[in-house]
Design a protein around this motif. Structure first.
Motif, PDB file in Angstrom:
ATOM      1  N   SER A  73      -7.815   6.850  16.917  1.00 51.49           N
ATOM      2  CA  SER A  73      -6.386   6.828  16.614  1.00 51.49           C
ATOM      3  C   SER A  73      -5.710   5.964  17.674  1.00 51.49           C
ATOM      4  CB  SER A  73      -5.839   8.258  16.663  1.00 51.49           C
ATOM      5  OG  SER A  73      -4.450   8.246  16.502  1.00 51.49           O
ATOM      6  N   TRP A  74      -5.003   4.925  17.241  1.00 51.91           N
ATOM      7  CA  TRP A  74      -4.425   3.953  18.169  1.00 51.91           C
ATOM      8  C   TRP A  74      -2.934   3.835  17.959  1.00 51.91           C
ATOM      9  CZ3 TRP A  74      -7.805   2.769  21.714  1.00 51.91           C
ATOM     10  CH2 TRP A  74      -9.153   2.918  21.411  1.00 51.91           C
ATOM     11  N   ASP A  75      -2.221   3.579  19.041  1.00 48.72           N
ATOM     12  CA  ASP A  75      -0.779   3.347  18.969  1.00 48.72           C
ATOM     13  C   ASP A  75      -0.449   1.875  18.868  1.00 48.72           C
ATOM     14  OD1 ASP A  75       0.128   6.116  19.345  1.00 48.72           O
ATOM     15  OD2 ASP A  75      -0.833   5.916  21.303  1.00 48.72           O
ATOM     16  N   LEU A  76      -1.417   1.020  19.221  1.00 54.05           N
ATOM     17  CA  LEU A  76      -1.164  -0.409  19.284  1.00 54.05           C
ATOM     18  C   LEU A  76      -2.479  -1.173  19.291  1.00 54.05           C
ATOM     19  CD1 LEU A  76       0.915  -2.777  19.957  1.00 54.05           C
ATOM     20  CD2 LEU A  76       0.359  -2.325  22.346  1.00 54.05           C
ATOM     21  N   VAL A  77      -2.471  -2.344  18.649  1.00 52.19           N
ATOM     22  CA  VAL A  77      -3.603  -3.264  18.724  1.00 52.19           C
ATOM     23  C   VAL A  77      -3.085  -4.591  19.253  1.00 52.19           C
ATOM     24  CG1 VAL A  77      -5.371  -4.527  17.434  1.00 52.19           C
ATOM     25  CG2 VAL A  77      -4.798  -2.177  16.776  1.00 52.19           C
ATOM     26  N   LEU A  78      -3.738  -5.123  20.282  1.00 51.80           N
ATOM     27  CA  LEU A  78      -3.484  -6.475  20.761  1.00 51.80           C
ATOM     28  C   LEU A  78      -4.606  -7.331  20.201  1.00 51.80           C
ATOM     29  CD1 LEU A  78      -2.596  -5.808  24.504  1.00 51.80           C
ATOM     30  CD2 LEU A  78      -1.029  -6.088  22.574  1.00 51.80           C
ATOM     31  N   LEU A  79      -4.268  -8.371  19.456  1.00 44.80           N
ATOM     32  CA  LEU A  79      -5.255  -9.101  18.670  1.00 44.80           C
ATOM     33  C   LEU A  79      -5.196 -10.600  18.912  1.00 44.80           C
ATOM     34  CD1 LEU A  79      -7.315  -9.040  16.238  1.00 44.80           C
ATOM     35  CD2 LEU A  79      -5.305  -9.341  14.765  1.00 44.80           C
ATOM     36  N   ASP A  80      -6.313 -11.165  19.322  1.00 52.24           N
ATOM     37  CA  ASP A  80      -6.463 -12.623  19.402  1.00 52.24           C
ATOM     38  C   ASP A  80      -6.671 -13.147  17.986  1.00 52.24           C
ATOM     39  OD1 ASP A  80      -6.818 -15.188  20.456  1.00 52.24           O
ATOM     40  OD2 ASP A  80      -8.921 -14.849  20.955  1.00 52.24           O
ATOM     41  N   LEU A  81      -6.387 -14.401  17.762  1.00 49.00           N
ATOM     42  CA  LEU A  81      -6.584 -14.976  16.428  1.00 49.00           C
ATOM     43  C   LEU A  81      -7.920 -15.668  16.262  1.00 49.00           C
ATOM     44  CD1 LEU A  81      -3.095 -16.491  15.496  1.00 49.00           C
ATOM     45  CD2 LEU A  81      -4.178 -14.403  14.632  1.00 49.00           C
ATOM     46  N   VAL A  82      -8.326 -16.445  17.241  1.00 46.96           N
ATOM     47  CA  VAL A  82      -9.541 -17.249  17.108  1.00 46.96           C
ATOM     48  C   VAL A  82     -10.683 -16.535  17.818  1.00 46.96           C
ATOM     49  CG1 VAL A  82     -10.592 -19.497  17.532  1.00 46.96           C
ATOM     50  CG2 VAL A  82      -8.154 -19.346  16.979  1.00 46.96           C
ATOM     51  N   MET A  83     -11.584 -15.942  16.999  1.00 43.67           N
ATOM     52  CA  MET A  83     -12.717 -15.178  17.521  1.00 43.67           C
ATOM     53  C   MET A  83     -13.912 -15.360  16.590  1.00 43.67           C
ATOM     54  SD  MET A  83     -10.993 -11.502  18.436  1.00 43.67           S
ATOM     55  CE  MET A  83     -10.297 -11.290  16.801  1.00 43.67           C
ATOM     56  N   PRO A  84     -15.100 -15.113  17.116  1.00 42.82           N
ATOM     57  CA  PRO A  84     -16.288 -15.127  16.248  1.00 42.82           C
ATOM     58  C   PRO A  84     -16.350 -13.843  15.418  1.00 42.82           C
ATOM     59  CG  PRO A  84     -16.901 -14.514  18.469  1.00 42.82           C
ATOM     60  CD  PRO A  84     -15.429 -14.872  18.511  1.00 42.82           C
ATOM     61  N   GLU A  85     -17.270 -13.812  14.477  1.00 40.27           N
ATOM     62  CA  GLU A  85     -17.559 -12.648  13.642  1.00 40.27           C
ATOM     63  C   GLU A  85     -16.466 -12.352  12.621  1.00 40.27           C
ATOM     64  OE1 GLU A  85     -20.537 -11.024  13.470  1.00 40.27           O
ATOM     65  OE2 GLU A  85     -21.139 -12.547  14.907  1.00 40.27           O
ATOM     66  N   LEU A  86     -15.247 -12.190  13.053  1.00 38.10           N
ATOM     67  CA  LEU A  86     -14.115 -11.898  12.170  1.00 38.10           C
ATOM     68  C   LEU A  86     -12.886 -12.314  12.950  1.00 38.10           C
ATOM     69  CD1 LEU A  86     -13.772 -10.238   9.393  1.00 38.10           C
ATOM     70  CD2 LEU A  86     -12.954  -8.412  10.873  1.00 38.10           C
ATOM     71  N   ASP A  87     -12.185 -13.347  12.475  1.00 36.11           N
ATOM     72  CA  ASP A  87     -11.044 -13.812  13.262  1.00 36.11           C
ATOM     73  C   ASP A  87      -9.834 -12.903  13.060  1.00 36.11           C
ATOM     74  OD1 ASP A  87      -9.574 -14.638  10.959  1.00 36.11           O
ATOM     75  OD2 ASP A  87     -10.287 -16.694  11.123  1.00 36.11           O
TER      76      ASP A  87
ATOM     77  N   PHE B 230      -2.668  -2.796  31.347  1.00 33.82           N
ATOM     78  CA  PHE B 230      -2.217  -1.739  30.438  1.00 33.82           C
ATOM     79  C   PHE B 230      -2.603  -0.363  30.973  1.00 33.82           C
ATOM     80  CE2 PHE B 230      -0.974  -5.057  27.670  1.00 33.82           C
ATOM     81  CZ  PHE B 230      -0.045  -4.505  26.791  1.00 33.82           C
ATOM     82  N   ALA B 231      -3.751  -0.248  31.610  1.00 30.83           N
ATOM     83  CA  ALA B 231      -4.133   1.032  32.216  1.00 30.83           C
ATOM     84  C   ALA B 231      -3.157   1.401  33.335  1.00 30.83           C
ATOM     85  CB  ALA B 231      -5.563   0.958  32.745  1.00 30.83           C
ATOM     86  N   LEU B 232      -2.781   0.424  34.146  1.00 31.86           N
ATOM     87  CA  LEU B 232      -1.814   0.675  35.221  1.00 31.86           C
ATOM     88  C   LEU B 232      -0.441   1.053  34.666  1.00 31.86           C
ATOM     89  CD1 LEU B 232      -2.767  -2.177  37.722  1.00 31.86           C
ATOM     90  CD2 LEU B 232      -3.123   0.297  38.018  1.00 31.86           C
ATOM     91  N   ALA B 233      -0.130   0.599  33.433  1.00 34.06           N
ATOM     92  CA  ALA B 233       1.141   0.945  32.795  1.00 34.06           C
ATOM     93  C   ALA B 233       1.058   2.287  32.066  1.00 34.06           C
ATOM     94  CB  ALA B 233       1.554  -0.157  31.818  1.00 34.06           C
ATOM     95  N   GLY B 234      -0.091   2.962  32.168  1.00 34.94           N
ATOM     96  CA  GLY B 234      -0.202   4.299  31.606  1.00 34.94           C
ATOM     97  C   GLY B 234      -0.867   4.390  30.245  1.00 34.94           C
ATOM     98  N   PHE B 235      -1.433   3.299  29.760  1.00 33.76           N
ATOM     99  CA  PHE B 235      -2.114   3.312  28.470  1.00 33.76           C
ATOM    100  C   PHE B 235      -3.559   3.758  28.630  1.00 33.76           C
ATOM    101  CE2 PHE B 235       1.341   0.500  27.392  1.00 33.76           C
ATOM    102  CZ  PHE B 235       1.484   0.577  26.016  1.00 33.76           C
ATOM    103  N   GLU B 236      -4.070   4.397  27.601  1.00 35.54           N
ATOM    104  CA  GLU B 236      -5.513   4.576  27.465  1.00 35.54           C
ATOM    105  C   GLU B 236      -5.997   3.319  26.753  1.00 35.54           C
ATOM    106  OE1 GLU B 236      -8.588   7.335  24.976  1.00 35.54           O
ATOM    107  OE2 GLU B 236      -6.715   8.249  25.667  1.00 35.54           O
TER     108      GLU B 236
ATOM    109  N   HIS C  93      -0.754   9.764  26.854  1.00 33.92           N
ATOM    110  CA  HIS C  93      -0.811   8.324  26.998  1.00 33.92           C
ATOM    111  C   HIS C  93      -0.856   7.634  25.639  1.00 33.92           C
ATOM    112  CE1 HIS C  93      -1.474   8.396  31.309  1.00 33.92           C
ATOM    113  NE2 HIS C  93      -2.355   9.337  31.137  1.00 33.92           N
ATOM    114  N   GLU C  94      -0.189   6.497  25.554  1.00 31.93           N
ATOM    115  CA  GLU C  94      -0.346   5.662  24.373  1.00 31.93           C
ATOM    116  C   GLU C  94      -1.725   5.021  24.441  1.00 31.93           C
ATOM    117  OE1 GLU C  94       2.553   5.644  26.138  1.00 31.93           O
ATOM    118  OE2 GLU C  94       3.744   6.616  24.597  1.00 31.93           O
ATOM    119  N   ARG C  95      -2.294   4.781  23.269  1.00 32.69           N
ATOM    120  CA  ARG C  95      -3.637   4.201  23.198  1.00 32.69           C
ATOM    121  C   ARG C  95      -3.541   2.776  22.662  1.00 32.69           C
ATOM    122  NH1 ARG C  95      -7.836   6.982  20.236  1.00 32.69           N
ATOM    123  NH2 ARG C  95      -9.175   6.226  21.879  1.00 32.69           N
ATOM    124  N   VAL C  96      -4.152   1.832  23.380  1.00 32.51           N
ATOM    125  CA  VAL C  96      -4.141   0.429  22.975  1.00 32.51           C
ATOM    126  C   VAL C  96      -5.578  -0.062  22.812  1.00 32.51           C
ATOM    127  CG1 VAL C  96      -4.005  -0.447  25.356  1.00 32.51           C
ATOM    128  CG2 VAL C  96      -3.248  -1.881  23.465  1.00 32.51           C
TER     129      VAL C  96
END
Length: 132
Positions: free
Chosen positions: A46-60, A22-28, A2-5
């Protein structure tokens, strides 16, 4: 295999929906509620992909991307998912190394995980052929 996201978004509902799709699409899938926790998770696995929001607390998202530029190893591709359809945000995110910039409504579409899975598999195949 599985790809890891890794999903990094401060909105719990968004994380939950994306994680399920993403889990239903086969991702871990793993998620983090802010950029700092996302960086820690990224460094711990070890990750194959990161999905990243821009506006967040702590570290955008912009700070997250800047931290990746200083990483000793090549980071996984980062797809920015945001509600801000702003040319300056897009330009800045891409300049900081984001591979793609996607609106949240598109990211929450049911077809998005499958398209991303195909793209990630293509990237992995390209990297493998370059390594030969």
């Amino acid at each position: 295999m599985h790809e890891r996201v890794l999903i990094v978004d401060d909105n719990e509902d968004v994380r939950r929906i994306l994680a399920l799709r993403f889990a239903l699409a086969g991702f871990e899938v793993r998620d983090a509620a802010d950029g700092r926790a996302g960086l820690a998770a990224l460094r711990a696995g070890s990750w194959d992909l990161v999905l990243l929001d821009l506006v967040m607390p702590e570290l955008d998202g912009f700070e997250f991307l800047a931290e990746l530029q200083d990483a000793p190893e090549e980071p996984p591709p980062v797809v920015v998912i945001t509600q801000y359809d702003d040319a300056l945000y897009r330009q800045r995110a891409l300049a900081l190394g984001a591979a793609q910039y996607v609106g949240k409504s598109s990211a929450l579409d049911r077809a998005f995980p499958g398209a991303v899975r195909d793209w990630v598999q293509e990237l992995k195949a390209q990297r493998a052929s370059l390594a030969r």
